[in-house]
Design a protein around this motif. Structure first.
Motif, short mmCIF file in Angstrom:
data_model
loop_
_atom_site.label_atom_id
_atom_site.label_comp_id
_atom_site.label_asym_id
_atom_site.label_seq_id
_atom_site.Cartn_x
_atom_site.Cartn_y
_atom_site.Cartn_z
N UNK A 28 0.86 -1.18 0.00
CA UNK A 28 0.00 0.00 0.00
C UNK A 28 0.90 1.22 0.00
N UNK A 29 0.55 2.20 -0.84
CA UNK A 29 1.36 3.41 -0.97
C UNK A 29 0.51 4.63 -0.60
N UNK A 30 1.12 5.52 0.16
CA UNK A 30 0.51 6.82 0.41
C UNK A 30 0.53 7.57 -0.91
N UNK A 31 -0.59 8.12 -1.32
CA UNK A 31 -0.67 8.77 -2.62
C UNK A 31 0.21 10.01 -2.74
N UNK A 32 0.82 10.43 -1.64
CA UNK A 32 1.72 11.59 -1.67
C UNK A 32 3.19 11.17 -1.57
N UNK A 33 3.47 9.90 -1.83
CA UNK A 33 4.86 9.44 -1.70
C UNK A 33 5.26 8.59 -2.91
N UNK A 34 6.51 8.17 -2.90
CA UNK A 34 7.06 7.33 -3.96
C UNK A 34 7.76 6.14 -3.31
N UNK A 35 7.62 4.97 -3.93
CA UNK A 35 8.39 3.81 -3.48
C UNK A 35 9.17 3.25 -4.66
N UNK A 36 10.21 2.54 -4.35
CA UNK A 36 11.06 1.93 -5.38
C UNK A 36 10.86 0.42 -5.38
N UNK A 37 10.51 -0.11 -6.55
CA UNK A 37 10.37 -1.54 -6.71
C UNK A 37 11.71 -2.12 -7.16
N UNK A 38 12.12 -3.20 -6.51
CA UNK A 38 13.38 -3.87 -6.83
C UNK A 38 13.11 -5.36 -6.94
N UNK A 39 13.45 -5.99 -8.06
CA UNK A 39 13.14 -7.41 -8.23
C UNK A 39 14.07 -8.37 -7.48
N UNK A 40 15.09 -7.87 -6.81
CA UNK A 40 16.01 -8.71 -6.04
C UNK A 40 16.65 -9.81 -6.87
N UNK A 41 16.98 -9.48 -8.11
CA UNK A 41 17.74 -10.41 -8.95
C UNK A 41 18.52 -9.58 -9.96
N UNK A 42 19.77 -9.90 -10.12
CA UNK A 42 20.59 -9.20 -11.11
C UNK A 42 20.47 -9.92 -12.45
N UNK A 43 19.89 -9.27 -13.40
CA UNK A 43 19.72 -9.86 -14.72
C UNK A 43 20.53 -9.13 -15.76
#
Length: 87
Positions: A28-43
């Motif tokens: 869940x994200x606060x609509x006034x913020x930003x999050x970073x998605x990281x797939x946890x795999x080096x491709x």
């Protein structure tokens, strides 16, 4: 067929046959913020649902996001995540 045996052996030896990208649990994200998605795999390459191709994705709105990762052997795996919003 003999030319493919070397590629299969290389993939097996590098333990890349069972890798899985992992964006984690739905968030869940606060609509006034930003999050970073990281797939946890080096491709070798990344393809996000917004057509970007960096190793991470900064998001600031709810939605379903996915990433397809291609490894050095050309194998592809995909993961997705649901992002819910609140104010």
């Amino acid at each position: 067929m003999r030319t493919n045996i070397g590629s299969v052996k290389t993939a097996f030896d590098s333990n890349t046959l069972d890798w899985v990208p992992d964006l984690g649990l739905d968030k869940t994200i606060d609509l006034n913020s930003t999050i970073t998605l990281t797939p946890n795999y080096s491709g070798a390459s990344y393809q996000w649902s917004d057509n970007s191709n960096s190793p991470t994705l900064d998001i600031s709105s709810p939605g379903v996001y996915s990433v397809t990762i291609t490894d050095v052997n050309g194998c592809q795996k995909t993961d997705n995540i649901d992002i819910y919003g609140y104010t």
